[in-house]
Design a protein around this motif. Structure first.
Motif, short mmCIF file in Angstrom:
data_model
loop_
_atom_site.label_atom_id
_atom_site.label_comp_id
_atom_site.label_asym_id
_atom_site.label_seq_id
_atom_site.Cartn_x
_atom_site.Cartn_y
_atom_site.Cartn_z
N GLY A 13 0.81 -1.21 0.00
CA GLY A 13 0.00 0.00 0.00
C GLY A 13 0.84 1.26 0.00
O GLY A 13 0.56 2.21 -0.73
N LEU A 14 1.90 1.29 0.80
CA LEU A 14 2.75 2.48 0.85
C LEU A 14 3.52 2.67 -0.45
O LEU A 14 3.68 3.80 -0.93
CB LEU A 14 3.71 2.37 2.04
CG LEU A 14 3.04 2.48 3.42
CD1 LEU A 14 4.05 2.22 4.53
CD2 LEU A 14 2.39 3.84 3.61
N LEU A 15 4.00 1.57 -1.05
CA LEU A 15 4.69 1.69 -2.34
C LEU A 15 3.73 2.18 -3.42
O LEU A 15 4.09 2.99 -4.27
CB LEU A 15 5.31 0.35 -2.73
CG LEU A 15 6.52 -0.10 -1.92
CD1 LEU A 15 6.93 -1.53 -2.29
CD2 LEU A 15 7.72 0.84 -2.13
N SER A 16 2.49 1.67 -3.38
CA SER A 16 1.49 2.10 -4.36
C SER A 16 1.11 3.56 -4.18
O SER A 16 0.70 4.23 -5.13
CB SER A 16 0.23 1.24 -4.23
OG SER A 16 0.49 -0.11 -4.50
N ALA A 17 1.21 4.06 -2.96
CA ALA A 17 0.74 5.41 -2.64
C ALA A 17 1.71 6.51 -3.06
O ALA A 17 1.32 7.67 -3.14
CB ALA A 17 0.46 5.53 -1.15
N ILE A 18 2.97 6.16 -3.34
CA ILE A 18 3.97 7.19 -3.61
C ILE A 18 3.61 8.00 -4.85
O ILE A 18 3.67 9.24 -4.86
CB ILE A 18 5.37 6.57 -3.72
CG1 ILE A 18 5.84 6.13 -2.33
CG2 ILE A 18 6.37 7.56 -4.33
CD1 ILE A 18 7.13 5.35 -2.33
N THR A 168 10.00 13.69 -2.82
CA THR A 168 11.34 13.11 -2.94
C THR A 168 11.70 12.32 -1.68
O THR A 168 12.24 11.21 -1.74
CB THR A 168 12.39 14.20 -3.19
OG1 THR A 168 12.03 14.95 -4.37
CG2 THR A 168 13.78 13.60 -3.38
N VAL A 169 11.35 12.89 -0.53
CA VAL A 169 11.57 12.19 0.74
C VAL A 169 10.74 10.90 0.78
O VAL A 169 11.21 9.85 1.24
CB VAL A 169 11.24 13.10 1.93
CG1 VAL A 169 11.28 12.33 3.24
CG2 VAL A 169 12.19 14.29 1.97
N ALA A 170 9.50 10.96 0.28
CA ALA A 170 8.63 9.77 0.26
C ALA A 170 9.26 8.67 -0.59
O ALA A 170 9.20 7.49 -0.25
CB ALA A 170 7.26 10.15 -0.28
N GLY A 174 10.35 4.91 0.44
CA GLY A 174 9.91 3.75 -0.34
C GLY A 174 11.06 2.82 -0.68
O GLY A 174 10.91 1.58 -0.64
N LEU A 175 12.21 3.37 -1.01
CA LEU A 175 13.39 2.55 -1.30
C LEU A 175 13.81 1.74 -0.07
O LEU A 175 14.19 0.57 -0.20
CB LEU A 175 14.54 3.44 -1.77
CG LEU A 175 14.41 3.99 -3.20
CD1 LEU A 175 15.43 5.11 -3.43
CD2 LEU A 175 14.63 2.87 -4.22
N LEU A 176 13.73 2.35 1.11
CA LEU A 176 14.08 1.62 2.33
C LEU A 176 13.09 0.47 2.59
O LEU A 176 13.49 -0.64 2.96
CB LEU A 176 14.10 2.58 3.52
CG LEU A 176 15.23 3.62 3.53
CD1 LEU A 176 15.04 4.60 4.68
CD2 LEU A 176 16.59 2.94 3.62
#
Length: 398
Positions: A13-18, A168-170, A174-176
């Motif tokens: 969900g968080l990856l999809s939200a970026i 950009t911070v998001a 996401g990478l982490l």
């Protein structure tokens, strides 16, 4: 519900939200970007349209690549490209540069749209997949509910460019998450038969599958109606109705909460009544509510509270439509889930961008063109659903 199920929903969900985060934080800034860069409303909307088009086009590439190389490598590439595009947008000196860099940003963001859907199909099918998809959307809801408000506060305090530094911070976060919290769900053995030739063949199979394409277009018209709202609502509510950016963000968040809240019932309803029955009823409800919204507008009812109330109800129905049509469309295509998810996303985002462009030709500062576009898409979704779901093929797709 086990911890792995919840963790998968949270991470996906968080990856999809970026990507949507870069849309939703941006919406309250549209009028101020036009003023800052000396650009017309149409030119500012073009920056949003460029993002949608690139998100659609890019998915058709990321999907097959995720089938061939695994799910994680394209996500790494997409997040890095998204971060680079975001930095460029923050530094853009004019509207033309901003439109170009929004296109680049969208090419990166679309990895987070297509790959998580394929991961859901890797892990589950049927009502379990619907349950995971709805949980994913619950996490995903952090974007449309909180992002506009966060964006309005950032714009108020630091100006519209701060929105792009925030996303950009998001991307970095996401990478982490990708590195430490998401295992690879496409094992090497499953990738062995995936190649460029097999991807092209898979697209041919999918395009000839009338049931798959019908489900894709039900979702496409549903998403297109929401894209019309995304592109026009800030101008309508801020410029026409006189809301502040913060008030607008609260209205937008309420619509998103309706959509996401309803989506949480999809797994339970699908288990009890079947996925097809849920889609049929939800599409009919959505079309009826949006047709009523158009009728009130044509009769001269311009009250903001009436429009907000009907949009809230309508987007609740849409929250049942999108996750169920996605699960149904991917159900029979598990071996090419990445490619199927990619084609679905491409059709839906490109359709949304085209509908936005058409509605944009009729913008006159009032709410009516936006409402007509929303209602037209809802009615088309109903027509396609009647045609497609009358041919539900098996008890598994009840």
């Amino acid at each position: 519900m086990n911890k792995n199920f919840l963790r998968a929903a949270l991470v996906l969900g968080l990856l999809s939200a970026i990507g949507p985060f870069a849309i939703d934080m941006y919406l309250p800034a549209l009028p101020s970007i036009g003023q800052s860069l000396g650009a017309s409303m149409g030119a500012v909307q073009a920056s949003l349209m460029a993002f949608f088009i690139s998100m659609g086009i890019g998915q058709i590439i990321y999907g097959p690549v995720s089938d061939m190389a695994g799910r994680k490598p394209p996500l790494y590439f997409g997040l890095l490209l998204f971060a680079a595009g975001s930095i460029g947008c923050a530094l853009a000196p004019d509207i033309q540069t901003l439109v170009l860099l929004r296109f680049v940003q969208g090419l990166g963001a679309c990895a987070g749209m297509v790959v998580p859907r394929a991961v859901v199909r890797d892990l589950h099918t049927g009502h379990n997949a619907a349950r995971l998809m709805s949980l994913l959307m619950l996490v995903f809801s952090v974007s449309p509910i909180l992002a506009p408000l966060a964006g309005s506060l950032l714009i108020e305090w630091f100006g519209w460019r701060s929105v792009f530094w925030a996303v950009t911070v998001a991307a970095a976060l996401g990478l982490l998450l990708l590195a430490f919290s998401l295992p690879e769900t496409r094992p090497a053995a499953s990738r062995a038969n995936s190649s460029l030739r097999s991807a092209l063949a898979a697209y041919g199979v999918l395009l000839r599958d009338r049931h798959f394409m019908g489900l894709v277009f039900i979702g496409a018209f549903g998403i297109s109606s929401f894209f019309v709202y995304l592109a026009n609502s800030s101008f309508v509510m801020i410029n026409h109705y006189g809301l502040t950016p913060r008030q607008y963000s609260l209205v937008f968040a309420a619509n998103a909460a309706s959509f996401i809240g309803a989506s949480q019932f999809t797994g339970r309803l699908a288990a009890r009544f079947g996925l097809v029955a849920v889609v049929r009823v939800a599409v009919a409800g959505y079309a009826a509510v949006m047709a009523l919204l158009l009728l009130t507008s044509l009769l001269g009812v311009e009250r903001l509270e009436v429009m907000i109330a009907l949009l809230l109800l309508g987007y609740g129905f849409l929250g049942l439509v999108l996750p169920t049509t996605a699960v149904l469309a991917l159900e029979a295509h598990g071996s090419i889930a990445g490619t199927a998810s990619a084609l679905m996303g491409t059709v839906q985002f490109v359709s949304g961008a085209l509908v936005m462009a058409v509605v944009g030709q009729f913008v006159d500062g009032s709410a009516r063109p936006m409402i007509a576009g929303i209602a037209g898409c809802a009615l088309m979704a109903f027509v396609v659903a009647r045609s497609t779901l009358g041919r539900a093929r098996s008890a598994g797709l009840r």
